[in-house]
Motif scaffolding. Sequence first.
Motif, short mmCIF file in Angstrom:
data_model
loop_
_atom_site.label_atom_id
_atom_site.label_comp_id
_atom_site.label_asym_id
_atom_site.label_seq_id
_atom_site.Cartn_x
_atom_site.Cartn_y
_atom_site.Cartn_z
N ASP A 100 0.85 -1.20 0.00
CA ASP A 100 0.00 0.00 0.00
C ASP A 100 0.89 1.25 0.00
O ASP A 100 0.78 2.12 -0.85
CB ASP A 100 -1.01 -0.03 1.16
N SER A 101 1.79 1.30 0.98
CA SER A 101 2.72 2.43 1.09
C SER A 101 3.95 1.92 1.84
O SER A 101 3.80 1.24 2.87
CB SER A 101 2.04 3.57 1.86
N THR A 102 5.13 2.21 1.34
CA THR A 102 6.35 1.75 2.03
C THR A 102 6.46 2.40 3.41
O THR A 102 6.99 1.80 4.34
CB THR A 102 7.62 2.01 1.20
N LYS A 143 10.28 22.10 -12.13
CA LYS A 143 9.39 20.92 -12.21
C LYS A 143 9.75 19.95 -11.10
O LYS A 143 10.93 19.72 -10.82
CB LYS A 143 9.57 20.21 -13.54
N LYS A 144 8.71 19.33 -10.53
CA LYS A 144 8.96 18.45 -9.40
C LYS A 144 9.49 17.09 -9.87
O LYS A 144 8.90 16.45 -10.73
CB LYS A 144 7.66 18.26 -8.61
N ILE A 145 10.58 16.65 -9.26
CA ILE A 145 11.13 15.33 -9.58
C ILE A 145 11.01 14.37 -8.40
O ILE A 145 11.03 13.16 -8.57
CB ILE A 145 12.59 15.42 -10.08
N GLY A 148 0.19 5.16 -2.24
CA GLY A 148 1.35 6.00 -1.94
C GLY A 148 0.87 7.33 -1.37
O GLY A 148 -0.05 7.94 -1.89
N ARG A 149 1.51 7.74 -0.30
CA ARG A 149 1.04 8.96 0.40
C ARG A 149 2.02 10.11 0.21
O ARG A 149 3.23 9.93 0.27
CB ARG A 149 0.84 8.65 1.88
N GLY A 150 1.46 11.29 0.00
CA GLY A 150 2.28 12.49 -0.11
C GLY A 150 2.05 13.39 1.09
O GLY A 150 1.39 12.99 2.06
N GLN A 151 2.59 14.59 1.01
CA GLN A 151 2.41 15.53 2.11
C GLN A 151 0.97 16.04 2.16
O GLN A 151 0.30 16.11 1.14
CB GLN A 151 3.34 16.72 1.93
N ARG A 152 0.57 16.45 3.33
CA ARG A 152 -0.73 17.06 3.58
C ARG A 152 -1.89 16.24 2.99
O ARG A 152 -2.76 16.76 2.30
CB ARG A 152 -0.78 18.49 3.03
N GLU A 181 5.94 -0.90 -6.62
CA GLU A 181 4.63 -0.28 -6.81
C GLU A 181 3.95 -0.04 -5.46
O GLU A 181 4.07 -0.86 -4.56
CB GLU A 181 3.79 -1.27 -7.63
N GLN A 182 3.22 1.08 -5.37
CA GLN A 182 2.40 1.35 -4.18
C GLN A 182 0.94 1.51 -4.62
O GLN A 182 0.66 2.15 -5.63
CB GLN A 182 2.83 2.65 -3.50
N THR A 183 0.03 0.94 -3.83
CA THR A 183 -1.39 1.09 -4.19
C THR A 183 -2.00 2.30 -3.47
O THR A 183 -3.07 2.76 -3.82
CB THR A 183 -2.17 -0.17 -3.81
C1 BTN Z 1 5.18 14.61 -1.42
O1 BTN Z 1 5.86 15.29 -2.18
O2 BTN Z 1 3.98 14.87 -1.26
C2 BTN Z 1 5.80 13.46 -0.68
C3 BTN Z 1 5.79 12.20 -1.46
C4 BTN Z 1 6.43 11.05 -0.74
C5 BTN Z 1 6.29 9.75 -1.50
C6 BTN Z 1 7.05 8.63 -0.88
S1 BTN Z 1 7.12 7.22 -1.93
C7 BTN Z 1 7.76 6.25 -0.63
C8 BTN Z 1 7.02 6.67 0.63
N1 BTN Z 1 5.80 5.93 0.78
C9 BTN Z 1 4.71 6.72 0.71
O3 BTN Z 1 3.53 6.33 0.81
N2 BTN Z 1 5.09 7.99 0.52
C10 BTN Z 1 6.54 8.12 0.47
#
Ligand code: BTN
Length: 242
Positions: A13-15, A109-111, A42-46, A38-40
């Motif tokens: 789901d998310s590492t 650009k975001k990498i 994956g979580r980002g900020q906020r 692969e993440q099903t």
């Molecule tokens: C962002 O810019 O919003 C942060 C992104 C972070 C992504 C990474 S991928 C590995 C780890 N697992 C997650 O679910 N999120 C972080």
Amino acid sequence: MLGRKIIQIECVDSTNNYVANLLSQGKIEHGTVILADEQTNGRGQRGASWDSKAGENLIFSMFIDTAILSVKDQFVLTQIISVAVANLISKFGIEADVKWPNDIYINGKKIGGILIENQIKGANLNGSIIGIGLNINQVEFQNLNATSLKLEKREFIPIQSVVFSLINEINNGWEMLKNNQFDWINEFYLNKLWRLNVEASYIDKSGEFIGIIKGVNQNGLLIMQKDCELIQYDLKEISFKI
Ligand code: BTN
């Protein structure tokens, strides 16, 4: 040494969640890295999501025992990780910037993105999950303002080659942190900080304005020169006009 143990998984789901689970069972050692294809979820900020095409990018989480670090100094962790990712990219001959507080950008650009989740015990941290997503070989991002190493370098980059450099860079930063070299860390961070001392457009609660980033304070707030004043902004209080 961080990164001595690496666990590679195909799909999760998310590492970051994977690390959190191991941690709650007391089954993870300091410095362990989880990599996924692969993440099903994956979580980002906020609360945002982090989407990454299977097998094309770096999906990386590391557990660091941060008990030596006080809560009030926790921003140094963000600083060393951001600098580590930016340094890693520069090894490929490309200059990357840190968009405050911890997004990784190339030419606007975001990498890559960083999601650090800290556990707290009293006045100190009690462990941190360092999540890093870095676009390596993905070339299509729909409408996102994003790029990847492949788009920048015009060549395929083996993900494995990135992992070891990244671990190496994180180790360098962690050594500085352990030695309390916070001023150095801040200097390295400011060196990579996008738009430092440059006039650019931002939006705050009063609307759009031209400001100049002057640095960050100990808590990681952004110090901005607006008109003739220095103003400190928290994450939710300002956005960059790109
Ligand atoms: C962002 O810019 O919003 C942060 C992104 C972070 C992504 C990474 S991928 C590995 C780890 N697992 C997650 O679910 N999120 C972080």
